[in-house]
Write a protein that holds these residues in place. Structure first.
Motif, PDB file in Angstrom:
ATOM      1  N   UNK A 336      -4.147   8.516  -3.468  1.00 30.17           N
ATOM      2  CA  UNK A 336      -4.178   7.104  -3.084  1.00 30.17           C
ATOM      3  C   UNK A 336      -5.075   6.961  -1.863  1.00 30.17           C
ATOM      4  N   UNK A 337      -5.852   5.868  -1.839  1.00 31.29           N
ATOM      5  CA  UNK A 337      -6.661   5.533  -0.664  1.00 31.29           C
ATOM      6  C   UNK A 337      -6.286   4.098  -0.306  1.00 31.29           C
ATOM      7  N   UNK A 338      -5.723   3.916   0.880  1.00 31.96           N
ATOM      8  CA  UNK A 338      -5.267   2.572   1.267  1.00 31.96           C
ATOM      9  C   UNK A 338      -6.074   2.071   2.446  1.00 31.96           C
ATOM     10  N   UNK A 339      -6.516   0.821   2.334  1.00 29.23           N
ATOM     11  CA  UNK A 339      -7.439   0.275   3.325  1.00 29.23           C
ATOM     12  C   UNK A 339      -6.791  -0.131   4.645  1.00 29.23           C
ATOM     13  N   UNK A 340      -5.555  -0.627   4.572  1.00 24.47           N
ATOM     14  CA  UNK A 340      -5.071  -1.435   5.705  1.00 24.47           C
ATOM     15  C   UNK A 340      -4.006  -0.812   6.574  1.00 24.47           C
ATOM     16  N   UNK A 341      -3.263  -1.688   7.193  1.00 21.08           N
ATOM     17  CA  UNK A 341      -2.204  -1.287   8.118  1.00 21.08           C
ATOM     18  C   UNK A 341      -0.859  -1.254   7.383  1.00 21.08           C
ATOM     19  N   UNK A 342       0.112  -0.492   7.917  1.00 22.84           N
ATOM     20  CA  UNK A 342       1.388  -0.319   7.204  1.00 22.84           C
ATOM     21  C   UNK A 342       2.251  -1.584   7.174  1.00 22.84           C
ATOM     22  N   UNK A 343       1.972  -2.548   8.050  1.00 19.70           N
ATOM     23  CA  UNK A 343       2.847  -3.730   8.109  1.00 19.70           C
ATOM     24  C   UNK A 343       2.143  -5.003   7.646  1.00 19.70           C
ATOM     25  N   UNK A 344       1.123  -4.855   6.795  1.00 16.56           N
ATOM     26  CA  UNK A 344       0.450  -6.043   6.276  1.00 16.56           C
ATOM     27  C   UNK A 344       0.551  -6.054   4.751  1.00 16.56           C
ATOM     28  N   UNK A 345       1.030  -7.079   4.094  1.00 16.62           N
ATOM     29  CA  UNK A 345       1.579  -8.289   4.709  1.00 16.62           C
ATOM     30  C   UNK A 345       3.044  -8.158   5.138  1.00 16.62           C
ATOM     31  N   UNK A 346       3.674  -7.018   4.878  1.00 16.73           N
ATOM     32  CA  UNK A 346       5.079  -6.872   5.285  1.00 16.73           C
ATOM     33  C   UNK A 346       5.333  -5.412   5.665  1.00 16.73           C
ATOM     34  N   UNK A 347       6.435  -5.163   6.346  1.00 17.22           N
ATOM     35  CA  UNK A 347       6.687  -3.823   6.886  1.00 17.22           C
ATOM     36  C   UNK A 347       7.083  -2.788   5.831  1.00 17.22           C
ATOM     37  N   UNK A 348       7.150  -3.211   4.578  1.00 18.35           N
ATOM     38  CA  UNK A 348       7.450  -2.239   3.524  1.00 18.35           C
ATOM     39  C   UNK A 348       6.217  -1.887   2.713  1.00 18.35           C
ATOM     40  N   UNK A 349       5.031  -2.267   3.198  1.00 17.97           N
ATOM     41  CA  UNK A 349       3.821  -2.099   2.385  1.00 17.97           C
ATOM     42  C   UNK A 349       3.615  -0.647   1.910  1.00 17.97           C
ATOM     43  N   UNK A 350       3.789   0.298   2.798  1.00 14.65           N
ATOM     44  CA  UNK A 350       3.584   1.696   2.401  1.00 14.65           C
ATOM     45  C   UNK A 350       4.537   2.113   1.279  1.00 14.65           C
ATOM     46  N   UNK A 351       5.783   1.664   1.432  1.00 17.65           N
ATOM     47  CA  UNK A 351       6.810   2.122   0.472  1.00 17.65           C
ATOM     48  C   UNK A 351       6.600   1.456  -0.882  1.00 17.65           C
ATOM     49  N   UNK A 352       6.031   0.245  -0.831  1.00 24.00           N
ATOM     50  CA  UNK A 352       5.654  -0.438  -2.054  1.00 24.00           C
ATOM     51  C   UNK A 352       4.550   0.357  -2.769  1.00 24.00           C
TER      52      UNK A 352
END
Ligand code: 6R9
Length: 655
Positions: A336-352
């Motif tokens: 996986x390659x993720x562009x953004x921050x862990x809390x955008x748009x919500x604080x569960x983004x990584x876990x999603x």
């Protein structure tokens, strides 16, 4: 650390055995340590055979001119071929290499066959721009597939890349372009960060007005955000600037890779260090790729046919080079390659994202783990994280409480956590548990990997006995070691090889516990001297974080007339914890109980944020400036310099 070795205060008794099922199928077992010990060079020669060589090396290590090493010197290979083409030739063209997840929610998957076409096109485009073997190319990009493609295209042409963090200023970029004498800059209009486009091109424009950057002939620009350039304050320089989609997309997707000498430069990566101008750490081809590939296979137990691997680092950090690009791709991983921050748009983004792709191996930094602890246990609990089977940590010592939280709330109380110690200079992981072998201890990186020789010494270079602290040193050369500092051999000698004769000085304090396992205790520059005792910032921070109300802590020694230095702590409270009157006393008492009265902080200051670099390291130097009422030093490598204003506003005004 001049008076005595580092005190050894923290006691941590928790132990976690490897899961039996993982151990039974592990890529690397205990036998590897024995084999490497019996024949270290033979062991690395064997690991080099993980790669596909155009000319097999006959010699493993040439150490005739120490500390200038040559590994596999008469071998020849192409790094991009090893990371991409050979997987396609082996029938794995349809395997996904990258699952890209953009911050706004756009996503795109690239198979190895698609990656091969893209890398060939980009390599042909660079050739059209006049890039030749040996030319340096600066890369200043967001976290998007084109960044990986650009790095591999450079590697394919033998044009060393110098990746500069997208968050760095025009000044920082200019210094690095100038030092490496780069000929081309690859960038983007911008990337997405915290829910909005964040422009990059204007900083490139500005950097290239600085003296010493005149040799940059071309700027290749990826369109990512589509924001009109003028709106972002950028101007298009005809004849110099060229759009990626206009130049790269029309190229042929065929390109024959050339094999380069094992010691051909692969990349330069600048580390800021605490003082002086940034150091251009030089890595070369064969040894670097051998160790990046082997350690990724061993430490993460990577099974390329079934794992979905995710390293959350930015590619501008060495962790992104070795464990997003070269290690995983040389192993044919799906990642996986993720562009953004862990809390955008919500604080569960990584876990999603973990749930969406079924991520099995996750590699991140203590700073992110502590942020998640602060946001609360209920957030990861909303997602299905059961696919995870190995968790990794890198970048700073991980506080035992954060380690245990990571294992419990992210790893479902079953996954091994591997705390991996290494540096830009070491190129790849050096000290770490192996997930199928090591009984882990929260907070300890534990053991040198097979083929690696590390120990802890005192001021006189004597190895310390178990139970004592001192300095971490590496006692034998290793394949992915830096070869020098770009353009400055003398600084290479002075910085790493002059403190202890014949040994590499890492600049980190460390201790060996009663079992001989290694615990990292922070940078030597940060160690505090309190009433004649050397005390580690890490241990005091870990004691603070073990209090249920504290999510994160940064500790510095501030000059003090009575005790030489006094311990001054900055703490971030966990979600919900109140900053009541008794809190500071409660925390001071807690540290005294955990570590002893000597380690009790004189001042404790609750704050909302801490100053950090883009790789998440706390910049204690700046906190020391605050604690000693001094003007702040260089803040250019800070993620967000407004953090310092926020902290200063909490302080009683300077006397
Ligand atoms: C990979 C990376 C290197 C410095 C290193 C040390 C700290 C990294 C660590 C760790 C304790 C770990 N560090 N990993 N300290 N435990 N697992 O971070 O490279 O950015 O060059 O920093 O980071 O102080 O010397 P780099």
């Amino acid at each position: 650390m001049s008076n005595e070795s580092l005190a050894n205060l923290l006691k941590e008794e928790r132990r976690f055995a490897p899961p039996a099922a993982l151990a039974a199928e592990a890529n690397v077992t205990a036998e590897a340590y024995e084999r490497a010990k019996a024949d270290r060079l033979g062991f690395w020669a064997e690991q080099a055979r993980r790669l596909t060589w155009a000319v097999e090396p006959s010699e493993t290590l040439d150490w005739s001119n120490p500390p200038f090493a040559k590994w596999f010197a008469d071998g020849k290979l192409n790094v991009a071929y090893n990371c991409v083409d050979r997987h396609v030739e082996n029938g794995l063209g349809d395997r996904v290499a990258l699952h890209f997840e953009g911050e706004p929610g756009d996503s795109r998957s690239l198979t190895y066959a698609e990656l091969q076409s893209e890398v060939c096109r980009a390599a042909n485009a660079l050739i059209e721009l006049g890039v030749q073997t040996g030319d340096r190319v600066a890369i200043y990009m967001p976290m998007i597939p084109e960044t990986v493609i650009a790095m591999l295209a450079c590697a394919r042409l033998g044009a060393p890349h110098s990746v500069v963090f997208g968050g760095f200023s025009a000044d920082a970029l200019a210094t690095r372009v100038k030092d490496a004498d780069a000929r081309v800059v690859i960038t983007a209009d911008g990337g997405y960060r915290r829910g909005k486009p964040s422009a990059l091109k204007p900083a490139v424009d500005e950097a290239l007005t600085r003296p010493g950057t005149e040799n940059v002939r071309s700027v290749l620009v990826v369109r990512r955000t589509g924001q009109p350039l003028e709106e972002a304050g950028s101007t298009w320089t005809e004849g110099r600037d060229v759009w990626w989609h206009e130049l790269v997309d029309r190229q042929s997707d065929q390109h024959t890779p050339e094999a380069f000498d094992a010691e051909h430069p692969l990349f330069i990566l600048y580390t800021s260090g605490t003082t002086g101008k940034p150091k251009g750490i030089l890595h070369t081809t064969g040894g670097y790729l051998t160790q990046a590939s082997y350690t990724h296979h061993a430490v993460f137990d990577l099974k390329p046919e079934s794992d979905v691997y995710w390293c959350t680092a930015d590619v501008g950090w060495v962790t992104g080079h070795s464990y997003i690009v070269y290690g995983p791709l040389s192993n044919g991983a799906t990642e996986v390659l993720y562009e953004g921050t862990p809390d955008t748009p919500h604080q569960g983004r990584w876990w999603e994202i973990v749930q969406k792709y079924g991520v099995t191996v996750l590699y991140t930094a203590p700073t992110a783990i502590r942020a998640c602890m602060k946001w609360g246990d209920d957030i990861p609990a909303k997602f299905d994280l059961s696919s995870l089977r190995v968790l990794g940590s890198v970048g700073e010592p991980i506080n035992p409480e954060a380690w245990v939280w990571y294992r419990e709330h992210i790893g479902g109380n079953t996954t091994p956590v591997v705390d991996t110690w290494w540096q830009t200079e070491t190129g790849a992981i050096m000290v770490s548990p192996l997930p199928g072998v090591t009984e882990t201890k929260p907070g300890s990186a534990q053991v040198p990997l097979p083929g690696i020789a590390a120990t802890v010494v005192d001021d006189e270079a004597n190895e310390v006995p178990n139970g004592s602290g001192g300095y971490l040193v590496l006692t034998e050369p290793w394949p992915s070691m830096l070869r020098t500092i770009w353009g400055d051999d003398q600084r290479y000698l002075d910085t790493y090889w002059s403190r202890f004769e014949g040994r590499y000085f890492a600049g980190d304090g460390a201790k060996k516990d009663e079992d001989g396992d290694i615990w990292l205790l922070g940078r030597v520059d940060d160690v505090m001297l309190v009433s004649g005792h050397n005390i580690s910032t890490t241990e005091v921070e870990s004691a603070l974080v073990s209090h249920p109300k504290v999510a994160e802590a940064a500790v510095v020694g501030a000059a003090d007339p009575q005790t030489t230095q006094a311990i001054c702590a900055f703490v971030i409270l966990r979600g919900g914890a109140a900053e009541d009157d008794g809190l500071v006393e409660e925390l001071r008492a807690h540290v005294a109980k955990q570590l002893g009265p000597i380690a009790k902080p004189k001042r404790i200051l609750p704050v909302a944020e801490l100053p950090k670099t883009r790789s998440g390291k706390i910049m204690r130097r700046l906190l020391r400036d605050i604690a000693e009422n001094r003007a702040l030093g260089d803040v250019t490598t800070l993620t967000d310099s407004s953090v310092m204003d926020l902290i200063q506003s909490k302080l009683p005004s300077a006397p």
